[in-house]
Design an enzyme around this catalytic site. Structure first.
Site, PDB file in Angstrom:
ATOM      1  N   ASP A  55     -13.951  10.817  -7.939  1.00 27.04           N
ATOM      2  CA  ASP A  55     -15.356   9.741  -8.652  1.00 27.04           C
ATOM      3  C   ASP A  55     -14.626   8.653  -8.663  1.00 27.04           C
ATOM      4  O   ASP A  55     -14.576   6.929 -10.001  1.00 27.04           O
ATOM      5  CB  ASP A  55     -15.853  10.633  -9.942  1.00 27.04           C
ATOM      6  CG  ASP A  55     -16.474  11.370  -9.940  1.00 27.04           C
ATOM      7  OD1 ASP A  55     -17.591  12.024  -9.263  1.00 27.04           O
ATOM      8  OD2 ASP A  55     -17.159  12.418 -10.966  1.00 27.04           O
ATOM      9  N   LYS A 165     -21.303  15.646  -4.551  1.00 26.42           N
ATOM     10  CA  LYS A 165     -21.956  16.391  -5.893  1.00 26.42           C
ATOM     11  C   LYS A 165     -22.326  16.225  -6.701  1.00 26.42           C
ATOM     12  O   LYS A 165     -22.831  14.790  -7.189  1.00 26.42           O
ATOM     13  CB  LYS A 165     -19.968  16.780  -6.516  1.00 26.42           C
ATOM     14  CG  LYS A 165     -19.738  15.777  -7.694  1.00 26.42           C
ATOM     15  CD  LYS A 165     -18.342  16.127  -8.115  1.00 26.42           C
ATOM     16  CE  LYS A 165     -17.973  14.950  -8.495  1.00 26.42           C
ATOM     17  NZ  LYS A 165     -18.789  14.590 -10.619  1.00 26.42           N
ATOM     18  N   CYS A 198     -14.525  16.075 -14.904  1.00 25.56           N
ATOM     19  CA  CYS A 198     -15.140  16.598 -13.224  1.00 25.56           C
ATOM     20  C   CYS A 198     -13.564  16.655 -12.296  1.00 25.56           C
ATOM     21  O   CYS A 198     -13.849  17.720 -11.550  1.00 25.56           O
ATOM     22  CB  CYS A 198     -15.917  14.984 -12.142  1.00 25.56           C
ATOM     23  SG  CYS A 198     -17.740  14.387 -13.029  1.00 25.56           S
TER      24      CYS A 198
END
Length: 256
Positions: A55, A165, A198
């Site tokens: 991310d 994702k 995450c």
């Protein structure tokens, strides 16, 4: 007759002909690295390792991204950029796979539940997943958008691997596990944001699947309060793997 190769990686191939199917995989020589954790050393095989960068996207790390537009201080999320700039080229030279694991949602959001759409949009009238950003107009974390792209400072190379994702964990409903199995990877190095969300969820799922997990402390960060990061580092070292520093890996590789 010549044998034909079936398989997407050198680590996981068959050689087939009309007469025989050879399923023997090549024997791989180990390349060990000894890293210091918080309380002892850990030895890993770099030839069976991969770096998972989670991310490091505009929506989390750019002032004009999603969190920046929500008034979140994104400066902590930018902290991994500098150490990753040092680490990534060295890992590529050492043939350690780089996997960019990023949110990349469908435009129709058909795989997103109300519980996911509720995140950062609790009243339903704010900027949520898939909504256009005020400045760029890019849809939040939508695959192919500026919002979901990796920040410019960490431009991926063409040989890097990209996995979209759709949950906090990068293993849920994705091809990540299949890719890692084809690469014959057993050890995962984790970097990115948010380390308590995450990154942690993906690391835990990796641990549950039997991967050896190392969290790169200097290459991970969070916009959450400090106690969230502290608890994450403690729990990773205590239960799910090891906490190390990227400079340890750089030192090992440069010493080879």
């Amino acid at each position: 007759m010549p044998a034909y190769v079936l398989g997407s990686t050198q680590q996981n191939q068959w050689r087939v002909s009309p007469e025989v199917v050879d399923t023997l995989r090549p024997t791989r020589q180990s390349r060990s690295a000894t890293l210091e954790t918080r309380n002892r050393s850990v030895i890993i095989d770099l030839n069976r390792s991969a770096l998972v960068v989670v991310d490091m996207q505009n929506d989390f790390c750019h002032p004009d991204g999603w969190l920046g537009n929500l008034g979140v201080d994104i400066n902590p999320a930018r902290a991994p950029i500098s150490p990753l700039q040092q680490l990534l080229p060295t890992l590529r030279e050492a043939d350690v796979p780089i996997i960019w694991l990023n949110w990349g949602n469908r435009p129709d959001k058909l795989n997103l539940s109300p519980a996911l759409l509720h995140v950062y949009n609790p009243q339903g009238d704010g900027i949520g997943l898939g909504d256009p950003l005020p400045i760029s107009g890019a849809p939040v974390l939508e695959a192919g958008s500026w919002a979901a792209a990796v920040v410019d400072e960490l431009k991926p190379s063409e040989d890097d691997i990209h996995v979209n994702k759709y949950r906090m964990s990068g293993f849920q409903d994705t091809e990540l596990d299949s890719i890692l199995r084809n690469l014959d990877v057993t050890t995962l190095l984790f970097a990115g944001v948010n380390v308590d969300q995450c990154v942690l969820c993906t690391l835990q799922d990796a641990n549950f699947r039997g991967y050896d997990c190392l969290l790169l402390e200097d290459c991970s960060a969070t916009t959450s309060p400090d106690y969230c990061r502290d608890a994450t580092l403690y729990n990773v070292q205590q239960c799910f793997g090891f906490v190390v520093n990227s400079t340890e890996i750089l030192h090992q590789l440069k010493a080879d």
